[in-house]
Design a protein around this motif. Structure first.
Motif, PDB file in Angstrom:
ATOM      1  N   LEU A 224       0.820  -0.963  -0.040  1.00 27.58           N
ATOM      2  CA  LEU A 224      -0.033   0.096   0.094  1.00 27.58           C
ATOM      3  C   LEU A 224       0.717   1.456  -0.583  1.00 27.58           C
ATOM      4  O   LEU A 224       2.200   1.532   0.437  1.00 27.58           O
ATOM      5  CB  LEU A 224      -0.886   0.059   1.069  1.00 27.58           C
ATOM      6  N   ASP A 225       1.249   2.052  -0.782  1.00 27.53           N
ATOM      7  CA  ASP A 225       1.404   3.383  -1.245  1.00 27.53           C
ATOM      8  C   ASP A 225       0.287   4.537  -0.041  1.00 27.53           C
ATOM      9  O   ASP A 225      -0.846   5.027  -1.191  1.00 27.53           O
ATOM     10  CB  ASP A 225       1.447   4.153  -2.183  1.00 27.53           C
ATOM     11  N   SER A 228       0.018   7.913  -2.721  1.00 27.47           N
ATOM     12  CA  SER A 228      -0.661   8.171  -3.564  1.00 27.47           C
ATOM     13  C   SER A 228      -2.692   7.249  -3.700  1.00 27.47           C
ATOM     14  O   SER A 228      -3.541   6.926  -4.432  1.00 27.47           O
ATOM     15  CB  SER A 228      -0.591   7.132  -4.993  1.00 27.47           C
ATOM     16  N   LEU A 229      -2.435   6.554  -2.672  1.00 29.03           N
ATOM     17  CA  LEU A 229      -3.092   5.086  -2.101  1.00 29.03           C
ATOM     18  C   LEU A 229      -3.926   4.091  -2.990  1.00 29.03           C
ATOM     19  O   LEU A 229      -4.866   3.933  -3.443  1.00 29.03           O
ATOM     20  CB  LEU A 229      -4.733   6.396  -1.951  1.00 29.03           C
ATOM     21  N   THR A 230      -3.037   3.287  -3.266  1.00 28.29           N
ATOM     22  CA  THR A 230      -3.165   2.345  -4.506  1.00 28.29           C
ATOM     23  C   THR A 230      -2.646   1.164  -3.830  1.00 28.29           C
ATOM     24  O   THR A 230      -1.950   1.608  -3.209  1.00 28.29           O
ATOM     25  CB  THR A 230      -1.817   2.687  -5.797  1.00 28.29           C
ATOM     26  N   TRP A 231      -3.064   0.731  -4.577  1.00 28.04           N
ATOM     27  CA  TRP A 231      -2.271  -1.375  -3.433  1.00 28.04           C
ATOM     28  C   TRP A 231      -1.649  -2.018  -5.047  1.00 28.04           C
ATOM     29  O   TRP A 231      -1.768  -0.901  -6.376  1.00 28.04           O
ATOM     30  CB  TRP A 231      -3.398  -2.092  -3.348  1.00 28.04           C
ATOM     31  N   ARG A 232      -0.308  -2.306  -4.363  1.00 26.82           N
ATOM     32  CA  ARG A 232       0.053  -3.462  -5.726  1.00 26.82           C
ATOM     33  C   ARG A 232       0.203  -4.495  -4.890  1.00 26.82           C
ATOM     34  O   ARG A 232       0.106  -5.144  -3.844  1.00 26.82           O
ATOM     35  CB  ARG A 232       1.118  -3.124  -5.693  1.00 26.82           C
TER      36      ARG A 232
END
Length: 253
Positions: A224-225, A228-232
Motif C-alpha cells: 500500500l502506498d 497515492s492511495l494505491t495497492w499493488r
C-alpha cells in the motif's frame, strides 16, 4: 465445540455471511493465534481478532507504553504510560470479548526462546518493527511448520504477506537485515493511520486463513502506498539457496 446463544448473537454478522457461517465461526473459536508485537500494527490486529472470536490469542511484547506510541497505538491511553503493553492488551481483550482466552508473554523474542514461545499455535501474525525479530520469527515458523503473516509499515508505505512453506520471509528480504540496528519508524517516521490499516489488513488475512475462505494468498505481497492511495500485489519467489526454507540447504537443517 459449540457456540453459545450469546456467541451466536455476538457473531451474527459473521454467521450470516455464506462464506463463513457457523462452521467458519467455530474454526475461529478453535484457533490459537500468536501475535508478535503489540505496537502500531498489533494495535490494529488485536482488536480485530478478538472481536472476530479467535479462541486463543497469545500476545508477545516486552515493551512498555511511551508517549510517542499514542500517535499510532489506540490500545493505550495517556494515563497508561509506563505500563506493560501485554498487560493492557490482555485487559482490552477481556473487556472486548470474554470468550477469547488471552495469554501474554512479556519477553523479547530471541533465537533461543522463539520456538518455545511460538510452538503449538495455528498461525503467527508478526507486526514487529525490525528485521532481526522478523527473521527470527520467520525462521521459527518454517521450523515449526506454522503459517506466518508478516505486516509492516514505515513512513507512507505498508506491506502484508502470508508465508506458508516456500517462499518464506527470508526468501523475500534475504540475510542482509539480520542486524538489530536497522532503521525503524523511530528514525524514519510512520503515519499513524497506516499502521492501523496494515494491522486490520493482516487480521483480515488471518481470518481468511483460519476459515479457509477465498483464494489462497500464500506467497503474495500486498503493498500500500499511503500517499497515492494505491495497492499493488506481487508474487514472491522462493529462493533455493535460502538458509531457512531453501531446497539447496535442506540436508543441512
Amino acid at each position: 465445540m459449540a457456540l453459545s446463544d450469546e456467541e451466536l448473537d455476538r457473531y451474527a454478522r459473521h454467521i450470516v455471511l455464506p462464506q463463513i457461517g457457523g462452521a467458519g465461526q467455530l474454526r475461529l473459536k478453535a484457533a490459537n493465534v500468536a501475535v508478535v508485537g503489540a505496537g502500531g500494527i498489533g494495535a490494529g490486529i488485536i482488536p480485530a481478532l478478538a472481536g472476530a472470536g479467535i479462541g486463543q490469542l497469545t500476545i508477545i511484547d516486552d515493551d512498555r507504553v511511551e508517549l510517542s506510541n499514542l500517535q499510532r497505538q489506540p490500545l493505550y491511553a495517556s494515563n497508561q504510560i509506563g505500563e506493560r503493553k501485554v498487560d493492557l492488551a490482555a485487559r482490552f481483550i477481556g473487556k472486548r470479548n470474554p470468550h477469547v482466552e488471552c495469554r501474554t508473554v512479556a519477553d523479547r523474542i530471541e533465537a533461543d526462546n522463539v520456538d518455545a514461545i511460538l510452538s503449538g499455535h495455528d498461525l503467527i501474525v508478526d507486526g514487529t518493527d525490525n528485521f532481526a525479530t522478523r527473521l527470527i520469527v520467520s525462521d521459527a515458523a518454517v521450523r515449526l511448520d506454522i503459517p506466518l503473516i508478516s505486516a509492516a509499515a514505515q513512513q507512507f508505505q505498508g506491506q502484508v504477506a502470508l508465508f506458508r512453506g516456500q517462499p518464506c520471509y527470508r526468501c523475500f528480504v534475504g540475510d542482509a537485515f539480520d542486524a538489530d540496528d536497522c532503521d525503524t519508524c523511530a528514525e524514519l517516521g510512520v503515519l499513524g493511520a497506516l499502521t492501523a490499516t496494515m494491522g486490520n489488513f493482516a487480521a483480515l488475512l488471518a481470518i481468511k486463513v483460519i476459515t479457509g475462505i477465498g483464494p489462497d494468498a500464500a506467497g503474495k505481497l500486498h503493498l500500500l502506498d499511503g500517499l497515492s492511495l494505491t495497492w499493488r500485489q506481487l508474487r514472491l519467489v522462493a529462493d533455493p539457496a535460502c538458509r531457512s526454507c531453501g531446497t539447496d540447504n535442506a540436508a543441512d537443517r
